[in-house]
Design an enzyme around this catalytic site. Structure first.
Site, short mmCIF file in Angstrom:
data_model
loop_
_atom_site.label_atom_id
_atom_site.label_comp_id
_atom_site.label_asym_id
_atom_site.label_seq_id
_atom_site.Cartn_x
_atom_site.Cartn_y
_atom_site.Cartn_z
N LYS A 176 0.84 -1.21 0.00
CA LYS A 176 0.00 0.00 0.00
C LYS A 176 0.87 1.25 0.00
O LYS A 176 1.82 1.34 0.76
CB LYS A 176 -0.86 0.02 1.27
CG LYS A 176 -1.80 -1.15 1.40
CD LYS A 176 -2.50 -1.14 2.75
CE LYS A 176 -1.53 -1.31 3.91
NZ LYS A 176 -2.21 -1.54 5.20
N THR A 215 -7.03 10.08 7.79
CA THR A 215 -6.64 8.81 7.18
C THR A 215 -6.27 7.75 8.21
O THR A 215 -5.78 6.68 7.85
CB THR A 215 -5.43 9.00 6.23
OG1 THR A 215 -4.37 9.58 6.99
CG2 THR A 215 -5.77 9.87 5.05
N GLY A 256 -6.45 4.66 10.19
CA GLY A 256 -7.25 3.43 10.07
C GLY A 256 -7.54 3.00 8.65
O GLY A 256 -8.25 2.01 8.43
N THR A 257 -6.96 3.70 7.66
CA THR A 257 -7.22 3.29 6.27
C THR A 257 -6.71 1.87 6.02
O THR A 257 -7.34 1.09 5.31
CB THR A 257 -6.53 4.23 5.26
OG1 THR A 257 -5.21 4.49 5.71
CG2 THR A 257 -7.29 5.53 5.10
N GLY A 258 -5.54 1.56 6.61
CA GLY A 258 -4.94 0.24 6.36
C GLY A 258 -5.79 -0.88 6.92
O GLY A 258 -6.09 -1.87 6.23
N CYS A 259 -6.20 -0.73 8.20
CA CYS A 259 -7.04 -1.77 8.84
C CYS A 259 -8.33 -1.93 8.04
O CYS A 259 -8.79 -3.04 7.79
CB CYS A 259 -7.40 -1.36 10.27
SG CYS A 259 -6.00 -0.92 11.28
N1 LIG Z 1 -5.29 10.32 1.22
C1 LIG Z 1 -5.68 9.18 0.62
N2 LIG Z 1 -6.53 9.22 -0.43
C2 LIG Z 1 -6.95 8.09 -1.04
N3 LIG Z 1 -6.55 6.86 -0.66
C3 LIG Z 1 -5.70 6.75 0.38
C4 LIG Z 1 -5.20 7.90 1.08
N4 LIG Z 1 -4.37 7.49 2.07
C5 LIG Z 1 -4.35 6.14 2.00
N5 LIG Z 1 -5.12 5.70 0.97
C6 LIG Z 1 -5.37 4.31 0.58
O1 LIG Z 1 -5.80 3.65 1.76
C7 LIG Z 1 -5.29 2.33 1.78
C8 LIG Z 1 -4.44 2.13 3.04
O2 LIG Z 1 -3.13 2.60 2.78
P1 LIG Z 1 -2.06 3.14 3.83
O3 LIG Z 1 -0.77 3.10 3.12
O4 LIG Z 1 -2.50 4.43 4.40
O5 LIG Z 1 -2.16 2.01 4.95
P2 LIG Z 1 -1.67 2.04 6.45
O6 LIG Z 1 -0.53 2.97 6.61
O7 LIG Z 1 -1.52 0.64 6.85
O8 LIG Z 1 -2.92 2.68 7.20
P3 LIG Z 1 -3.06 3.06 8.77
O9 LIG Z 1 -3.25 4.53 8.79
O10 LIG Z 1 -4.28 2.31 9.17
O11 LIG Z 1 -1.86 2.60 9.45
C9 LIG Z 1 -4.50 2.17 0.49
O12 LIG Z 1 -5.34 1.61 -0.50
C10 LIG Z 1 -4.12 3.59 0.13
O13 LIG Z 1 -3.86 3.74 -1.25
C1 LIG Z 2 -5.02 -1.15 17.53
C2 LIG Z 2 -4.45 -0.64 16.25
N1 LIG Z 2 -4.32 -1.49 15.21
C3 LIG Z 2 -3.81 -1.03 14.04
C4 LIG Z 2 -3.41 0.27 13.90
C5 LIG Z 2 -2.80 0.74 12.58
O1 LIG Z 2 -3.44 1.78 12.06
C6 LIG Z 2 -3.55 1.13 15.01
N2 LIG Z 2 -3.18 2.43 14.95
N3 LIG Z 2 -4.08 0.64 16.17
MG LIG Z 3 -0.90 5.07 6.76
#
Ligand SMILES: Nc1ncnc2c1ncn2[C@@H]1O[C@H](COP(=O)(O)OP(=O)(O)OP(=O)(O)O)[C@@H](O)[C@H]1O
Ligand SMILES: Cc1ncc(CO)c(N)n1
Ligand SMILES: [Mg+2]
Length: 544
Positions: free
Chosen positions: A227, A260, A262-265
């Site tokens: 990602k 943004t 929690g986008t990854g989860c």
């Molecule tokens: N500003 C944004 N606009 C559109 N899509 C986004 C944006 N930020 C993240 N994404 C998308 O959201 C999804 C999660 O990506 P990201 O790389 O942020 O994950 P992460 O870092 O694991 O997230 P977290 O914030 O939960 O740790 C991916 O599909 C990414 O392309």
């Molecule tokens: C509990 C928990 N799981 C995953 C993430 C990653 O976004 C976070 N910030 N907190």
């Molecule tokens: Mg992120």
């Protein structure tokens, strides 16, 4: 295993690292999983009525007290995607939009107990993992999955929160690599996590993400999604998908927002949800990515917390203030007070554009507007509606669309008004959802009762007097109006042949749920809509 080898040659790294042994252990596990999967599906079909089974994702993850990420994000994402979500909590974090203030790791035997409770009883389709804070927990999960195989395993190798706080220490990395990755149907690392799994390999460009996806595939997962949400200097949100044979570069416009967290989860949960519904992997990923982009866009301006990274709204309900500035919110019956209904023939006759007519009516004191554009093609109706909605939002006046649910949905109007022979209210409600305003024309107490049962917000009662805007329209008179008002549990607006000369008599029938009058000719079949609306408003104000 020297880092320099990894960094200098991905191909060499794949061939010379423990790839072959990983793949062989992986494929033996695969076989087990696959056999179990077949058996599981067959027994599900015989044990239960499979038509009634709701797709089920089990998330094994940490709790985020701020509810933007972790278990809470997973629950919301699955709910939004229409999938049941059970939860095994691996850690409780004290976390908000500023960062992570504390982590309390669950004892592994209690993680095992939770896993057993869920997996032994419920038919889980897909397991999705998030924060796995200790190697012992990773081992417990591995053991449970061997005992209770599921159809797919989605591993989001959570390690560091975006705020920079460590959620799973470096000792976990080898647990991921050696134990979980070989079992995974897909892994979804972000850039930092991909780098950690690859012994610190630097990822600074999209091209690096391609290399990382290929290298990570060597650890044994069937599919890899690297990602790029955190990729520096990228105007798009780019993710790289590799299925072992082909790459797909998934791009979406980067939404400019602080929300943004929690986008990854959420992305991993959506992928799990789509897989649970039976989608193939690539479609599951595409749907999930589009969902995240939409949710981010929808909630780009919401403000939760004071820290640098806020949560977004999975349910698309907390509406962006900029997009909806002026949106009137919940239906207020007093909005029916001076209800302006447009008419294209009258606007044409007087040389008024629809937007000028609506603007003048609102400036003159109309409290709600209904666009009744009969005999106008759909494209023009929608165009007019979109222009009028801007004016109405600016003045915080609700805009309703006559008859056309599709137009109301397309322009995100505040609601619709339907007649007795239009789309029945209960279907309109099902299409429009709980929040849009629905009004329905009623002439009798029975119709008024049905409107209430079907979920309308108000009724329009008439024609009170004869009118030339509706041919062959049966008039109910003031007595009929009063009868319907008394029978109605909903607020009522009177309509039909009402103007400056008789509005006062209508309002004076003295029934509390008569909230106002709806008018067409009295405002729009006039040279100056503004003046006429002001006059009618004064009459109505005087009458109450
Ligand atoms: N500003 C944004 N606009 C559109 N899509 C986004 C944006 N930020 C993240 N994404 C998308 O959201 C999804 C999660 O990506 P990201 O790389 O942020 O994950 P992460 O870092 O694991 O997230 P977290 O914030 O939960 O740790 C991916 O599909 C990414 O392309
Ligand atoms: C509990 C928990 N799981 C995953 C993430 C990653 O976004 C976070 N910030 N907190
Ligand atoms: Mg992120």
């Amino acid at each position: 295993m020297a880092c320099s080898v990894v960094l200098s040659s991905p191909f060499y790294f794949c061939k010379n690292f423990t790839v072959l042994s990983l793949q062989s252990s992986n494929s033996s596990h695969r076989t087990r999983t696959f056999v179990a999967m077949q058996g599981d599906g067959a027994s599900a079909a015989t044990k239960n009525n499979s038509d009634l089974k709701i797709p089920h994702v089990l998330t094994v993850a940490g709790s985020d007290s701020g509810a933007g990420a972790g278990i809470q994000a997973d629950l919301k994402a699955c709910a939004a995607r229409g999938v049941y979500c059970s939860t095994v909590i691996t850690a409780v974090t004290a976390q908000n939009t500023v960062g992570v203030q504390g982590v309390n790791i669950m004892p592994e035997d209690f993680v095992a107990a939770q896993l057993k409770s869920v997996l032994s009883d419920m038919q889980v389709d897909v397991v999705k993992t998030g924060m796995l804070p200790s190697t012992d927990i990773v081992k417990v999960l591995h053991q449970s999955l061997r005992e209770f195989p599921v159809r797919a395993l989605v591993i989001d190798p959570v390690m560091v929160s975006t705020s920079g706080d460590v959620l799973a220490g470096p000792s976990i990395v080898s647990g991921f690599r050696d134990i979980l990755l070989p079992m995974a149907d897909i892994i979804t690392p972000n850039i930092k996590e991909a780098s950690a799994l690859l012994y610190g390999m630097q990822l600074a460009t999209v091209s690096d993400m391609y290399s990382a996806a290929k290298l990570l595939h060597c650890f044994g997962p069937r599919n890899v999604l690297v990602k790029g949400g955190d990729l520096p200097d990228s105007s798009d949100a780019v993710d790289i998908f590799f299925d072992g044979e082909n790459f797909h570069e998934l791009r979406s416009a980067r939404v400019k927002t602080r929300n943004t967290h929690g986008t990854g989860c959420s992305l991993a949960s959506c992928i799990a949800a789509e897989l649970a519904k039976g989608s193939p992997m690539l479609s599951a990923i595409k749907v999930a990515k589009r969902f995240i982009g939409t949710a981010l866009d929808y909630s780009k301006d919401i403000v939760v917390g004071n820290g640098p990274q806020g949560p977004f709204d999975h349910l698309l309900r907390l509406k962006s203030t900029s997009r909806n500035s002026g949106r009137p919110g919940a239906f207020n019956p007093s909005d029916l007070f001076l209800y302006a209904v447009t008419d294209p023939r009258m606007n044409k006759k007087w040389g008024h554009s629809i937007t000028d007519a609506v603007k003048a009516a609102i400036e003159g004191g109309a409290t709600i507007v209904q666009l009744r554009e009969k005999d106008v093609d759909t494209g023009s109706f929608l165009e007019a509606a979109r222009a009028c909605i801007e004016i109405c939002r600016h003045h915080r006046v609700p805009l309703l669309i006559n008859d056309r649910i599709d137009v109301a949905l397309a322009c995100d109007a505040d609601g619709v008004h339907v007649g007795q022979s239009d789309m029945p209210v209960r279907f309109a409600r099902a299409l429009l959802g709980p929040e849009k305003i629905i009004g329905v024309s009623c002439k009798t107490p029975e119709q008024a009762h049905q409107a209430w049962i079907d979920g309308a917000d108000y009724i329009g009662c008439g024609g009170v007097h004869p009118t030339n805007t509706k041919e062959n329209n049966l008039t109910v008179g003031l007595d009929g109006l009063k009868t319907v008002c008394l029978a109605s549990k909903l607020p009522v607006v009177a309509i039909g042949g009402i103007g400056i000369s008789n509005a006062s008599d209508v309002m004076k029938i003295g029934v509390p749920n008569l909230k106002g009058v709806a008018v067409v000719s009295a405002l729009f079949d006039r040279e100056c809509v503004l003046t006429e609306t002001k006059k009618l408003r004064a009459v109505l104000t005087e009458a109450i």
